[in-house]
Design an enzyme around this catalytic site. Structure first.
Site, PDB file in Angstrom:
ATOM      1  N   THR A   1       0.970  -1.298   0.122  1.00  0.00           N
ATOM      2  CA  THR A   1      -0.152  -0.029  -0.165  1.00  0.00           C
ATOM      3  C   THR A   1       0.975   1.364   0.044  1.00  0.00           C
ATOM      4  O   THR A   1       0.582   2.147  -0.773  1.00  0.00           O
ATOM      5  CB  THR A   1      -0.918  -0.095   1.304  1.00  0.00           C
ATOM      6  OG1 THR A   1      -1.717  -1.102   1.228  1.00  0.00           O
ATOM      7  CG2 THR A   1      -1.894   1.162   1.158  1.00  0.00           C
TER       8      THR A   1
ATOM      9  N   CYS B   1     -18.223  -7.392   2.890  1.00  0.00           N
ATOM     10  CA  CYS B   1     -19.037  -6.425   3.286  1.00  0.00           C
ATOM     11  C   CYS B   1     -18.692  -6.303   4.818  1.00  0.00           C
ATOM     12  O   CYS B   1     -18.787  -5.255   5.526  1.00  0.00           O
ATOM     13  CB  CYS B   1     -20.501  -6.813   3.494  1.00  0.00           C
ATOM     14  SG  CYS B   1     -21.364  -6.356   1.582  1.00  0.00           S
TER      15      CYS B   1
ATOM     16  N   GLN C   1       0.406  -9.927  -6.154  1.00  0.00           N
ATOM     17  CA  GLN C   1      -0.213 -11.498  -6.135  1.00  0.00           C
ATOM     18  C   GLN C   1       0.384 -12.290  -7.078  1.00  0.00           C
ATOM     19  O   GLN C   1      -0.002 -13.419  -7.250  1.00  0.00           O
ATOM     20  CB  GLN C   1      -1.852 -11.403  -6.530  1.00  0.00           C
ATOM     21  CG  GLN C   1      -2.523 -10.620  -5.303  1.00  0.00           C
ATOM     22  CD  GLN C   1      -2.798 -11.658  -3.892  1.00  0.00           C
ATOM     23  OE1 GLN C   1      -2.168 -12.716  -3.830  1.00  0.00           O
ATOM     24  NE2 GLN C   1      -3.337 -10.800  -2.851  1.00  0.00           N
TER      25      GLN C   1
ATOM     26  N   ASN D   1      -6.227 -10.123  -7.477  1.00  0.00           N
ATOM     27  CA  ASN D   1      -6.244 -10.629  -6.098  1.00  0.00           C
ATOM     28  C   ASN D   1      -7.714 -11.256  -5.932  1.00  0.00           C
ATOM     29  O   ASN D   1      -7.809 -11.949  -5.092  1.00  0.00           O
ATOM     30  CB  ASN D   1      -6.181  -9.709  -5.244  1.00  0.00           C
ATOM     31  CG  ASN D   1      -7.063  -8.525  -5.282  1.00  0.00           C
ATOM     32  OD1 ASN D   1      -6.864  -7.633  -6.149  1.00  0.00           O
ATOM     33  ND2 ASN D   1      -7.723  -8.154  -4.322  1.00  0.00           N
TER      34      ASN D   1
ATOM     35  N   SER E   1       4.733  -7.218  -1.404  1.00  0.00           N
ATOM     36  CA  SER E   1       4.375  -7.369  -0.191  1.00  0.00           C
ATOM     37  C   SER E   1       4.689  -8.431   0.505  1.00  0.00           C
ATOM     38  O   SER E   1       4.675  -9.540  -0.068  1.00  0.00           O
ATOM     39  CB  SER E   1       2.956  -7.067   0.129  1.00  0.00           C
ATOM     40  OG  SER E   1       2.349  -7.355   1.461  1.00  0.00           O
TER      41      SER E   1
HETATM   42  N1  PLP Z   1      -2.342  -4.901  -3.913  1.00  0.00           N
HETATM   43  C1  PLP Z   1      -2.773  -6.206  -3.916  1.00  0.00           C
HETATM   44  C2  PLP Z   1      -3.101  -7.065  -5.131  1.00  0.00           C
HETATM   45  C3  PLP Z   1      -3.057  -6.917  -2.778  1.00  0.00           C
HETATM   46  O1  PLP Z   1      -3.918  -8.167  -2.646  1.00  0.00           O
HETATM   47  C4  PLP Z   1      -2.809  -6.231  -1.390  1.00  0.00           C
HETATM   48  C5  PLP Z   1      -3.274  -6.925  -0.137  1.00  0.00           C
HETATM   49  O2  PLP Z   1      -4.531  -7.393  -0.087  1.00  0.00           O
HETATM   50  C6  PLP Z   1      -2.182  -5.007  -1.491  1.00  0.00           C
HETATM   51  C7  PLP Z   1      -1.776  -4.536  -2.719  1.00  0.00           C
HETATM   52  C8  PLP Z   1      -1.905  -4.339  -0.266  1.00  0.00           C
HETATM   53  O3  PLP Z   1      -0.738  -5.006   0.342  1.00  0.00           O
HETATM   54  P1  PLP Z   1      -0.212  -4.447   1.959  1.00  0.00           P
HETATM   55  O4  PLP Z   1      -1.072  -5.243   2.735  1.00  0.00           O
HETATM   56  O5  PLP Z   1       1.174  -4.986   2.026  1.00  0.00           O
HETATM   57  O6  PLP Z   1      -0.164  -3.331   1.878  1.00  0.00           O
END
Ligand code: PLP
Length: 390
Positions: free
Chosen positions: A93, A342, A203, A169, A223
């Site tokens: 993020t 939700c 992912q 994801n 991540s």
């Molecule tokens: N991008 C994708 C495709 C994700 O699946 C996630 C986590 O769910 C993130 C970004 C965010 O990752 P992080 O938890 O390391 O901030």
């Protein structure tokens, strides 16, 4: 009182909870994976042995700095790039935020193209950019795939950034990132202007044969906790140059991400990266097939396409509201995630992704199973049976 959920939170191996009446099988590995023993050991050893700040000038600090740079090299090697292009962050993020918020410095806003299936870490910037005068357009993703030709038709002289994730994801669909970057580079040459191509690869790592080499992206995010590493640590890959960042501090990570480095987590992330080749995709594929086969002929529809997807993620549409299906499966000891989402802070986001992919009528009953190497065939059999009984 210790509740069922508290136990789940406290126990590092959710699938082996002896204290619970029902054995709990964890099938939500796209949300987070259990940290591996090796990563945990690296984390602990580093925290105990490398307590000095990597910026400190005395010998212990220099040792920490060496470990930091060694971790960077190991991560870079696993991703197929040079160490200088790797920046450690607190998670994907933040990596995404650094790139997206850099646009806010622009004196003249241009155009941004964002795929319809991006994680909210990317899509949350749509209203912010619009407010700052940027034109933001959505790249369609019918069936969960972004088509390079469609992108080609959308690129204009004003396009400054394109964001397309490598693996979705929710559905597990794998995007043709190399094909998309070819199209972008061709248009760049035609327009005589750079276009920043960003790919959220969270992912893709650990769920596909992934390398950045040859993808020709300008930036990418990863991540730690999605690859059996620790939470709160991530990677930003930047191919070249420097971004103008919003957050400033002690100049760590080349000024891209200031703040004392989380060395134990970074070292553990490097361990996770060096274990990426230990995957057993055959085992995951077997579990995926088993669930698909068990559900064949039932009222449950498989939404994840059979080809062009990672076997680690499997989306299904149940005839029930997804929250109800989720709760029923949880009561039987199976943890999966809800399509309509939700109950968590990504309210409605997964559902909007199903809709964007053309699965409108299934969105409200969709659930996502995500496998890891820790799941067994017996667990997958039990899960498939429990889903069929829904
Ligand atoms: N991008 C994708 C495709 C994700 O699946 C996630 C986590 O769910 C993130 C970004 C965010 O990752 P992080 O938890 O390391 O901030």
């Amino acid at each position: 009182m210790i509740t069922h959920m508290t136990l789940l939170c406290l126990c590092p191996r959710l699938d082996r909870i002896g204290a619970m009446q029902t054995k709990t099988c964890y099938f939500d590995n796209a949300a987070t994976t259990p940290i591996s023993r090796a990563c945990l050991k690296t984390y602990e050893d580093t925290a105990l042995e490398y307590m000095a700040n990597p910026s400190a000038s005395y010998e212990a600090g220099r040792d920490s700095h060496r470990l930091l740079e060694d971790s960077r090299s190991r991560v870079a090697k696993a991703l197929g790039v040079k160490g200088g292009s790797i920046f450690f962050t607190s998670g994907a993020t933040e990596s995404i935020g650094i790139v997206m918020s850099s646009l806010l410095w622009a004196k003249t806003p241009g155009e941004v193209l964002i795929s319809a299936i991006e994680h909210e870490a990317v899509s949350a910037y749509v209203p912010i950019l619009k407010e700052k005068g940027w034109s933001v357009r959505t790249i369609p993703a019918r069936g969960g795939f972004v088509d390079p030709e469609t992108l080609e038709g959308m690129l204009t002289k004003s396009t400054r950034l394109v964001a397309v994730m490598a693996v979705n994801n929710v559905l597990g669909t794998i995007q043709d990132i190399a094909g998309l970057s070819q199209v972008i580079r061709r248009k760049e040459a035609e327009f005589g202007r750079r276009i920043f191509f960003f790919s959220d690869c969270v992912q893709a790592l650990g769920k596909t044969d992934f390398t950045l080499a040859g993808l020709d992206v300008d930036g990418a995010s990863f991540s730690g906790h999605k690859i059996h590493g620790p939470r709160g640590v991530g990677i930003l890959y930047l191919a070249s140059g420097r971004l103008q960042v919003l957050s400033h501090g002690g100049g760590q990570e080349g000024g891209i991400r200031g703040g004392t480095e989380n060395l134990p987590a970074i070292a553990a992330l490097a361990t996770a990266c060096s274990q990426l080749d230990d995957r057993d995709d055959g085992h995951i594929l077997k579990m995926n097939r088993l669930v698909r086969d068990t559900l064949a002929g039932s009222r449950i529809k498989v939404l994840s396409p059979e080809t062009g997807t990672t076997p680690y993620i499997l989306s299904l549409a149940t005839p029930l509201p997804s929250e109800v299906a989720l709760r029923m499966l949880q009561d039987k000891g199976y943890l999966v995630s809800s399509g309509s989402a939700c109950s968590n802070n990504a309210r409605g986001k997964a559902e909007s992704i199903y809709r964007a992919c053309g699965f409108d009528r299934y969105a409200s009953g969709a659930i996502r199973i995500s496998f890891s190497r820790d799941n067994t065939i017996e667990e997958a059999e039990g899960l498939a049976k429990a889903i069929r009984e829904l």
